[in-house]
Scaffold this motif. Structure first.
Motif, PDB file in Angstrom:
ATOM      1  N   LEU A   1      30.544  46.546  41.145  1.00 45.55           N
ATOM      2  CA  LEU A   1      30.301  47.459  40.031  1.00 45.55           C
ATOM      3  C   LEU A   1      28.815  47.738  39.930  1.00 45.55           C
ATOM      4  CD1 LEU A   1      32.608  45.955  37.264  1.00 45.55           C
ATOM      5  CD2 LEU A   1      32.781  48.279  38.186  1.00 45.55           C
TER       6      LEU A   1
ATOM      7  N   VAL B   1      31.942  43.279  33.051  1.00 47.30           N
ATOM      8  CA  VAL B   1      33.181  43.461  33.822  1.00 47.30           C
ATOM      9  C   VAL B   1      34.333  43.818  32.882  1.00 47.30           C
ATOM     10  CG1 VAL B   1      34.935  42.276  35.209  1.00 47.30           C
ATOM     11  CG2 VAL B   1      32.511  42.022  35.778  1.00 47.30           C
ATOM     12  N   GLY B   2      34.466  43.097  31.769  1.00 48.06           N
ATOM     13  CA  GLY B   2      35.513  43.397  30.812  1.00 48.06           C
ATOM     14  C   GLY B   2      35.367  44.774  30.205  1.00 48.06           C
TER      15      GLY B   2
ATOM     16  N   PHE C   1      32.357  52.067  40.986  1.00 48.71           N
ATOM     17  CA  PHE C   1      33.039  50.933  41.607  1.00 48.71           C
ATOM     18  C   PHE C   1      33.109  51.167  43.110  1.00 48.71           C
ATOM     19  CE2 PHE C   1      36.877  48.888  43.301  1.00 48.71           C
ATOM     20  CZ  PHE C   1      36.522  47.564  43.063  1.00 48.71           C
TER      21      PHE C   1
ATOM     22  N   ARG D   1      30.133  38.846  32.847  1.00 47.75           N
ATOM     23  CA  ARG D   1      31.540  38.844  32.425  1.00 47.75           C
ATOM     24  C   ARG D   1      31.796  39.890  31.347  1.00 47.75           C
ATOM     25  NH1 ARG D   1      31.103  33.154  33.649  1.00 47.75           N
ATOM     26  NH2 ARG D   1      30.201  32.714  31.612  1.00 47.75           N
TER      27      ARG D   1
ATOM     28  N   ILE E   1      35.924  39.674  38.296  1.00 51.32           N
ATOM     29  CA  ILE E   1      36.170  40.772  39.229  1.00 51.32           C
ATOM     30  C   ILE E   1      36.664  40.171  40.544  1.00 51.32           C
ATOM     31  CG2 ILE E   1      33.715  40.811  39.875  1.00 51.32           C
ATOM     32  CD1 ILE E   1      34.014  43.790  40.458  1.00 51.32           C
TER      33      ILE E   1
ATOM     34  N   ALA F   1      37.270  52.182  32.276  1.00 50.02           N
ATOM     35  CA  ALA F   1      37.952  52.809  33.408  1.00 50.02           C
ATOM     36  C   ALA F   1      39.299  53.404  33.023  1.00 50.02           C
ATOM     37  CB  ALA F   1      38.138  51.794  34.536  1.00 50.02           C
ATOM     38  N   ARG F   2      39.856  52.951  31.906  1.00 49.13           N
ATOM     39  CA  ARG F   2      41.163  53.456  31.473  1.00 49.13           C
ATOM     40  C   ARG F   2      41.063  54.797  30.756  1.00 49.13           C
ATOM     41  NH1 ARG F   2      41.649  47.887  29.422  1.00 49.13           N
ATOM     42  NH2 ARG F   2      42.750  46.635  30.998  1.00 49.13           N
TER      43      ARG F   2
ATOM     44  N   CYS G   1      33.772  47.371  31.557  1.00 51.89           N
ATOM     45  CA  CYS G   1      34.036  48.376  32.592  1.00 51.89           C
ATOM     46  C   CYS G   1      35.527  48.564  32.805  1.00 51.89           C
ATOM     47  CB  CYS G   1      33.358  47.979  33.894  1.00 51.89           C
ATOM     48  SG  CYS G   1      31.553  48.139  33.878  1.00 51.89           S
ATOM     49  N   ARG G   2      36.275  47.495  32.713  1.00 54.44           N
ATOM     50  CA  ARG G   2      37.725  47.605  32.861  1.00 54.44           C
ATOM     51  C   ARG G   2      38.309  48.480  31.742  1.00 54.44           C
ATOM     52  NH1 ARG G   2      38.595  42.549  33.576  1.00 54.44           N
ATOM     53  NH2 ARG G   2      38.659  42.661  35.848  1.00 54.44           N
ATOM     54  N   ASP G   3      37.811  48.306  30.530  1.00 50.62           N
ATOM     55  CA  ASP G   3      38.275  49.139  29.416  1.00 50.62           C
ATOM     56  C   ASP G   3      37.851  50.596  29.599  1.00 50.62           C
ATOM     57  OD1 ASP G   3      39.457  46.971  28.178  1.00 50.62           O
ATOM     58  OD2 ASP G   3      37.741  46.568  26.867  1.00 50.62           O
TER      59      ASP G   3
END
Length: 222
Positions: A208, A34-35, A121, A31, A203, A41-42, A37-39
């Motif tokens: 990922l 995932v969090g 991804f 978890r 996700i 990716a921006r 990676c989301r950051d």
């Protein structure tokens, strides 16, 4: 009638220096990744489909930390995206890479210093052709962490993209480390299995892959 529980997957050496450790990441770390990676990716250098020299585009989407990879070099800025500086490699992620090498090889890995991470991804249709990781100036092990949907990871030999190779099913939380005699083995992902990832890691779908490497070019860590 209840179905039998699946047999535990065993740790194994796929080839000399190439080790698969199932379920290495616990749910909490999955978890967290995932969090993160989301950051990442921006941006500042956002996740993108990498353009290939021949004019094609990679089907996977990638964002980099520490050093930016584009075919076939590392740079400090995202030269093929927006030329923004690459986000630093967090110390906690480098520490996770050291622990991965130590656990895979059952030895201390204090000298392992990853300075870049490639986060790939894969949606349901993404693939990765057989290739070697050889843009680094040192031959330190590659650490690969899988999160989300399962995939077929094809691990080959150091001479050719073809056989012999071994197909390994990588599940969410699995670790794969390759170094030593297998450091320059060809490898790829011919298929992803949609809707096979756990539902509780944040996700919604896809896979990922967090790959840690030592480039030998110098370090930038946060």
């Amino acid at each position: 009638m209840n179905e039998p529980l699946p047999l535990p997957r065993a740790r194994r050496q796929v080839a000399p220096g190439a080790v698969h450790v199932p379920a290495w990441l616990d749910r909490e770390m999955q978890r967290r990744l995932v969090g993160a990676c989301r950051d990442w990716a921006r941006g500042p250098a956002p996740m993108r489909h990498t353009a290939l020299p021949g004019g094609g585009m990679m089907s996977v989407q990638t964002v980099c930390l520490g050093w930016h990879w584009s075919p076939y070099r590392y740079t400090r800025t995202a030269v093929d995206v927006d030329d923004a500086p690459v986000a630093p490699l967090p110390r906690w992620l480098a520490d996770l890479g050291r622990r991965a090498v130590a656990d895979a090889y059952s030895r201390p890995a204090d000298d392992y210093e990853p300075d870049t991470a490639l986060i790939n991804f894969y949606d349901a249709g993404a693939r990765m052709g057989m290739h070697q990781d050889k843009d680094e100036r040192v031959a330190e092990p590659i650490v690969s962490l899988s999160i989300g949907d399962a995939c077929v990871f094809r691990f080959g030999n150091c001479e050719t993209r073809g056989r012999p190779y071994t197909d390994v099913r990588l599940e969410s939380g699995d670790l794969f480390v390759f170094g030593g005699p297998s450091r320059f083995a060809y490898h790829g992902v011919p298929s992803v299995f949609p809707e096979t990832g756990p539902a509780d890691i944040g996700i919604a779908g896809g896979r990922l892959n967090v790959t840690l490497r030592a480039t030998g070019l110098g370090r930038t860590r946060g």
